[in-house]
Design a protein around this motif. Structure first.
Motif, PDB file in Angstrom:
ATOM      1  N   HIS A   1       0.902  -1.190   0.182  1.00  0.00           N
ATOM      2  CA  HIS A   1      -0.117  -0.009   0.059  1.00  0.00           C
ATOM      3  C   HIS A   1       0.757   1.238   0.000  1.00  0.00           C
ATOM      4  CE1 HIS A   1      -3.194  -2.918   0.700  1.00  0.00           C
ATOM      5  NE2 HIS A   1      -3.994  -2.001   0.731  1.00  0.00           N
ATOM      6  N   LEU A   2       2.193   1.146  -0.213  1.00  0.00           N
ATOM      7  CA  LEU A   2       3.043   2.252  -0.337  1.00  0.00           C
ATOM      8  C   LEU A   2       3.568   2.567  -1.846  1.00  0.00           C
ATOM      9  CD1 LEU A   2       3.037   1.817   2.540  1.00  0.00           C
ATOM     10  CD2 LEU A   2       5.393   2.392   2.667  1.00  0.00           C
ATOM     11  N   ALA A   3       3.595   3.600  -2.307  1.00  0.00           N
ATOM     12  CA  ALA A   3       4.176   3.776  -3.770  1.00  0.00           C
ATOM     13  C   ALA A   3       5.352   4.957  -3.596  1.00  0.00           C
ATOM     14  CB  ALA A   3       3.189   4.626  -4.442  1.00  0.00           C
ATOM     15  N   VAL A   4       6.485   4.554  -4.167  1.00  0.00           N
ATOM     16  CA  VAL A   4       7.570   5.348  -4.005  1.00  0.00           C
ATOM     17  C   VAL A   4       7.986   6.101  -5.368  1.00  0.00           C
ATOM     18  CG1 VAL A   4      10.081   5.411  -3.623  1.00  0.00           C
ATOM     19  CG2 VAL A   4       8.719   3.920  -2.092  1.00  0.00           C
ATOM     20  N   GLU A   5       8.091   7.562  -5.233  1.00  0.00           N
ATOM     21  CA  GLU A   5       8.184   8.310  -6.350  1.00  0.00           C
ATOM     22  C   GLU A   5       7.064   8.219  -7.197  1.00  0.00           C
ATOM     23  OE1 GLU A   5      12.055   7.646  -8.183  1.00  0.00           O
ATOM     24  OE2 GLU A   5      13.095   8.877  -6.711  1.00  0.00           O
ATOM     25  N   TYR A   6       5.751   8.402  -6.597  1.00  0.00           N
ATOM     26  CA  TYR A   6       4.531   8.237  -7.193  1.00  0.00           C
ATOM     27  C   TYR A   6       4.321   9.498  -8.236  1.00  0.00           C
ATOM     28  CZ  TYR A   6      -0.579   8.031  -7.447  1.00  0.00           C
ATOM     29  OH  TYR A   6      -1.790   7.557  -7.881  1.00  0.00           O
ATOM     30  N   ALA A   7       4.270   9.207  -9.482  1.00  0.00           N
ATOM     31  CA  ALA A   7       4.191  10.221 -10.545  1.00  0.00           C
ATOM     32  C   ALA A   7       2.474  10.432 -10.709  1.00  0.00           C
ATOM     33  CB  ALA A   7       4.662   9.706 -11.784  1.00  0.00           C
ATOM     34  N   PHE A   8       2.544  12.148 -10.873  1.00  0.00           N
ATOM     35  CA  PHE A   8       1.214  12.500 -11.277  1.00  0.00           C
ATOM     36  C   PHE A   8       1.421  13.752 -11.996  1.00  0.00           C
ATOM     37  CE2 PHE A   8       2.597  14.094  -7.136  1.00  0.00           C
ATOM     38  CZ  PHE A   8       2.122  15.496  -7.093  1.00  0.00           C
ATOM     39  N   LYS A   9       0.523  14.501 -12.594  1.00  0.00           N
ATOM     40  CA  LYS A   9       0.426  15.476 -13.380  1.00  0.00           C
ATOM     41  C   LYS A   9      -0.382  16.575 -12.579  1.00  0.00           C
ATOM     42  CE  LYS A   9       1.285  14.186 -17.871  1.00  0.00           C
ATOM     43  NZ  LYS A   9       0.780  14.360 -19.361  1.00  0.00           N
ATOM     44  N   TYR A  10       0.381  17.910 -12.545  1.00  0.00           N
ATOM     45  CA  TYR A  10      -0.419  19.230 -11.954  1.00  0.00           C
ATOM     46  C   TYR A  10      -0.085  20.382 -12.936  1.00  0.00           C
ATOM     47  CZ  TYR A  10      -1.458  23.096  -8.976  1.00  0.00           C
ATOM     48  OH  TYR A  10      -2.098  24.193  -8.265  1.00  0.00           O
ATOM     49  N   ASN A  11      -1.158  20.974 -13.422  1.00  0.00           N
ATOM     50  CA  ASN A  11      -1.186  21.922 -14.455  1.00  0.00           C
ATOM     51  C   ASN A  11      -0.333  21.624 -15.539  1.00  0.00           C
ATOM     52  OD1 ASN A  11      -2.559  23.820 -13.146  1.00  0.00           O
ATOM     53  ND2 ASN A  11      -0.757  24.774 -12.147  1.00  0.00           N
ATOM     54  N   LYS A  12      -0.426  20.407 -16.116  1.00  0.00           N
ATOM     55  CA  LYS A  12       0.150  19.787 -17.437  1.00  0.00           C
ATOM     56  C   LYS A  12       1.516  19.555 -17.092  1.00  0.00           C
ATOM     57  CE  LYS A  12      -3.117  21.792 -20.529  1.00  0.00           C
ATOM     58  NZ  LYS A  12      -3.078  22.791 -21.597  1.00  0.00           N
ATOM     59  N   LEU A  13       2.238  19.618 -15.806  1.00  0.00           N
ATOM     60  CA  LEU A  13       3.634  19.342 -15.353  1.00  0.00           C
ATOM     61  C   LEU A  13       3.573  17.885 -14.739  1.00  0.00           C
ATOM     62  CD1 LEU A  13       4.823  22.918 -14.392  1.00  0.00           C
ATOM     63  CD2 LEU A  13       5.197  21.716 -16.602  1.00  0.00           C
TER      64      LEU A  13
ATOM     65  N   VAL B   1      -3.529  17.696  -6.125  1.00  0.00           N
ATOM     66  CA  VAL B   1      -3.936  16.710  -6.958  1.00  0.00           C
ATOM     67  C   VAL B   1      -4.250  15.500  -6.121  1.00  0.00           C
ATOM     68  CG1 VAL B   1      -2.962  15.018  -8.595  1.00  0.00           C
ATOM     69  CG2 VAL B   1      -2.420  17.534  -8.741  1.00  0.00           C
ATOM     70  N   LEU B   2      -3.583  15.129  -5.168  1.00  0.00           N
ATOM     71  CA  LEU B   2      -3.738  13.752  -4.488  1.00  0.00           C
ATOM     72  C   LEU B   2      -5.018  13.938  -3.557  1.00  0.00           C
ATOM     73  CD1 LEU B   2       0.073  12.955  -3.970  1.00  0.00           C
ATOM     74  CD2 LEU B   2      -1.686  11.934  -5.560  1.00  0.00           C
ATOM     75  N   ASP B   3      -5.101  14.814  -2.863  1.00  0.00           N
ATOM     76  CA  ASP B   3      -6.236  15.415  -1.848  1.00  0.00           C
ATOM     77  C   ASP B   3      -6.264  14.290  -0.917  1.00  0.00           C
ATOM     78  OD1 ASP B   3      -8.489  16.688  -0.903  1.00  0.00           O
ATOM     79  OD2 ASP B   3      -9.809  15.211  -1.969  1.00  0.00           O
ATOM     80  N   VAL B   4      -5.039  13.979   0.061  1.00  0.00           N
ATOM     81  CA  VAL B   4      -4.859  13.281   1.000  1.00  0.00           C
ATOM     82  C   VAL B   4      -5.085  14.002   2.247  1.00  0.00           C
ATOM     83  CG1 VAL B   4      -3.122  11.585  -0.203  1.00  0.00           C
ATOM     84  CG2 VAL B   4      -2.524  13.579   1.213  1.00  0.00           C
TER      85      VAL B   4
END
Length: 133
Positions: free
Chosen positions: A39-51, A93-96
């Motif tokens: 249940h852990l992700a390391v260097e979890y990739a996501f986009k914010y403002n197209k970056l 983005v992640l809203d945790v």
């Protein structure tokens, strides 16, 4: 450069000062607080403002929804307003509900209350408590 085995990514990675902190956090979360490695992700990739961005560690609850964002810095990096701004930006983005920021020397743990404000906490939640949200 020395390497260390990352049990989450299942590979050896360069043992940088930041990676030392990250691997310590992973050990504490899994061994002391019962967080499953799955249940852990390391260097979890996501986009914010197209970056494209990468968060150090994201903890997922039992429904595989992001529940905690962990930002790790090297011990010689001060946890400044810029670091906090980085985490806040990621959390748009992640809203945790849980945020943990550490350089291995100084740590900040915050939990979002029902009004949406983050309040500093004195102890890490167990995985069971994290999943009650």
């Amino acid at each position: 450069m020395d390497q260390i085995f990352d049990p989450i990514r299942k590979k050896y990675v360069a043992l940088t000062p930041e990676e030392q902190v990250r691997q310590h956090v992973i050990r504490v979360l899994t061994r002391c607080y019962g967080y499953p490695e799955t249940h852990l992700a390391v260097e979890y990739a996501f986009k914010y403002n197209k970056l494209q961005y990468r968060s150090d560690i994201v903890v997922f609850n039992r429904n595989l929804k992001p529940a905690m964002l962990v930002e790790c810095k090297a011990a010689d990096v001060k946890l400044t307003e810029a670091v906090i701004d980085q985490v806040v930006r990621y959390n748009r983005v992640l809203d945790v509900p849980w945020i943990f920021i550490t350089n291995g020397e100084v740590s900040y743990l915050c939990h979002r209350d029902t009004q949406g404000d983050y309040l500093q906490q004195s102890s890490m939640p167990s995985f069971d408590k994290l999943c009650q949200e």
